[in-house]
Design an enzyme around this catalytic site. Structure first.
Site, PDB file in Angstrom:
ATOM      1  N   SER A 225       0.855  -1.191   0.000  1.00  0.00           N
ATOM      2  CA  SER A 225       0.000   0.000   0.000  1.00  0.00           C
ATOM      3  C   SER A 225       0.886   1.235   0.000  1.00  0.00           C
ATOM      4  O   SER A 225       1.897   1.293   0.704  1.00  0.00           O
ATOM      5  CB  SER A 225      -0.933  -0.007   1.208  1.00  0.00           C
ATOM      6  OG  SER A 225      -0.203   0.175   2.385  1.00  0.00           O
ATOM      7  N   GLY A 230      -1.900   5.012  -4.059  1.00  0.00           N
ATOM      8  CA  GLY A 230      -2.512   3.765  -4.466  1.00  0.00           C
ATOM      9  C   GLY A 230      -1.774   2.561  -3.912  1.00  0.00           C
ATOM     10  O   GLY A 230      -1.409   2.537  -2.733  1.00  0.00           O
ATOM     11  N   GLY A 251      -4.898  -0.869   4.829  1.00  0.00           N
ATOM     12  CA  GLY A 251      -4.093  -1.937   4.238  1.00  0.00           C
ATOM     13  C   GLY A 251      -4.705  -3.310   4.450  1.00  0.00           C
ATOM     14  O   GLY A 251      -4.495  -4.231   3.652  1.00  0.00           O
ATOM     15  N   ASP A 252      -5.469  -3.459   5.526  1.00  0.00           N
ATOM     16  CA  ASP A 252      -6.107  -4.753   5.799  1.00  0.00           C
ATOM     17  C   ASP A 252      -7.207  -5.027   4.779  1.00  0.00           C
ATOM     18  O   ASP A 252      -7.330  -6.148   4.275  1.00  0.00           O
ATOM     19  CB  ASP A 252      -6.695  -4.769   7.211  1.00  0.00           C
ATOM     20  CG  ASP A 252      -5.626  -4.527   8.268  1.00  0.00           C
ATOM     21  OD1 ASP A 252      -4.454  -4.875   8.025  1.00  0.00           O
ATOM     22  OD2 ASP A 252      -5.967  -3.988   9.333  1.00  0.00           O
TER      23      ASP A 252
END
Lengths: 310, 310
Positions: A225, A230, A251-252
């Site tokens: 990430s 992006g 990010g998860d």
């Protein structure tokens, strides 16, 4: 469909409190807070389940605050195979100051894992894994486990012919990608990747070079990430820079979308679109919710994919 | 011995986190926090139980964080007759800054009480009370109950020929002592008493006059904590100023000691000594503990009692 197995050894309860103004050193009155199960493992398991992937969640919880986790797993249809130990898991306190707009966050390392709880958790993992299973190892390690815990688990899971997606940073990540067998997938953020390669990665092409290094070493999938820029994906000997209108806030959710799409046998481009849509769609969402399916579909269409030289 | 019944409609979990330095607006790392059941009701029930008084505790807890309460009641031999409702009870977050020595406290109003949980709790109280029972009504009221809730409960308990010790401040206290029947015992602090009489009470003799006013109105026992200046007691038409070496740090322990001694049929002077010893002995104690019996005995001997004109 074979379920994805998520492992979280150090879960966290996220507690958010809203105040008109935080006065340090004083007695403050807040609105009633919200308490949500959190941590990378919960977020990923929830994201997968919200996209229709069967999920089994295991790890270690404390008896004293396991109830919100159990309730969430039940609500999301996530199979709960957690091991309980005495005490409570750590919590994160977030104090949101409405006047300044600033959030003060207080984190804790978590309770030490107890040997018998850890042994019971390993037994669960052994029992759940089958050849071809995807196991997501997530989050920081609790006190009492060494930095090579994930490296050692990856080797153990290789014996089951299972693949590992590793969602962690720091020493645990460096140990896991420093030996053999390697994880199938890693998803460091830019800082974690920079730490792992020992140099700053200011440009997207720097991130690309670092990711390609690990890909050539044998990590099949790399998802990085890049916050406002992006995300960068490397898989099947190819690389892409994927950009969305929103920021990669989560990010998860990025990893959950990526894994969910592949689990549903969508192609890599669809997987990247869903990953970015899930992640940007999470911005502004508080609590145990995913964005609406229609929102994510709309966001996915708007993702721009750029092939990078690999 | 007939048990003392403690009622807590809005319990609280106390969470204490220790930091090297609290940086507002940033991500802070803390040591693992301590989570203890708290609030006036828990503190009084625990103090009574620690002094050998049989205690029944009732009220309303949330399913999500009831476990630490249940564990404490089991450990202390307190009979647990709590009613559960969905959700969680409020928590208090205390952030202790080791560098400045300052504690930042964040409180919440608590979850609204659900009508069926409240009805079930009233049924428990009706069932538990017998003629002569002492019922301790404690703490702030949860959202959803009016200020005259304790006044109304006192009237209801009078029908059972039970006596009420009321441990609360603010509007709930003012409503309860503004009508009939009156509580048997109240224990406001100086500020709460001042608010109830509508004027400042800078001197001990001002506190005395205010307390005597309520005593003559029909409140049998009045226990006022005066912080550094000890405590003031009015009972049986007499008044005392009790002073200890330490500060009255804990008004809950003060009331618990006072009620415990009388429950054990000790005389008023012994009760005052125990009350002050329990309270000053609590200074510096974190968590669900009382000071050692020997410590309290030593402290009790050192209490100075001064009769005041009543």
């Amino acid at each position: 469909m074979q379920p994805i197995i998520t492992v979280m050894l150090n879960p966290v309860l996220d507690q958010t409190l809203y105040l008109d103004r935080l006065r340090p050193g004083a007695v403050n009155e807040a609105d009633n807070g919200q308490v949500y199960p959190g941590g990378q493992g919960v977020n990923i398991a929830r994201g997968l389940a919200d996209w229709g992937v069967p999920v089994i969640a295991t790890g270690v919880l404390g008896t004293e605050n396991a109830a919100p986790f159990a309730a969430l797993f039940a609500a999301k249809g996530i199979s709960n195979r957690f091991v309980l130990q005495e005490g409570s898991c750590r919590s994160t306190v977030k104090l949101v100051d409405r006047t300044s707009g600033l959030t003060t966050e207080v984190n804790q390392p978590g309770q030490p894992i107890q040997p018998d709880a850890y042994a019971a958790c390993l037994w669960q993992i052994d029992r759940l894994c089958q050849p071809g299973s995807l196991v997501v190892l997530t989050g920081s390690l609790p006190p009492g486990l060494p930095d090579d815990t994930y490296a050692w688990l990856i080797a153990r899971l290789a014996l089951h012919e299972s693949r590992v997606a590793l969602a962690c940073g720091g020493q645990a990540l460096m140990q896991a990608i420093g030996g053999l067998p390697l994880p199938f997938c890693i998803n460091p953020n830019r800082q974690e990747l920079a730490q792992a390669v020992g140099q700053a990665l200011p440009e997207v092409r720097d991130v690309l070079h670092a990711a390609l290094h690990w890909h050539r070493n044998g990590v099949a999938q790399i998802v990085v990430s890049l916050a406002r820029s992006g995300a960068l994906f490397v898989a099947e000997g190819k690389a892409w820079h994927a950009q969305a209108h929103g920021m990669i806030g989560d990010g998860d959710a990025l990893l959950a979308g990526w894994l969910a799409a592949q689990h549903q046998r969508r192609d890599i481009e669809d997987a990247m679109r869903l990953a970015l849509a899930c992640s940007t769609g999470m911005l502004g969402i508080v609590g145990s919710h995913s964005p609406a399916t229609s929102t994510v579909r709309d966001l996915a269409r708007e993702v721009r994919l750029t092939r990078l030289p690999a």
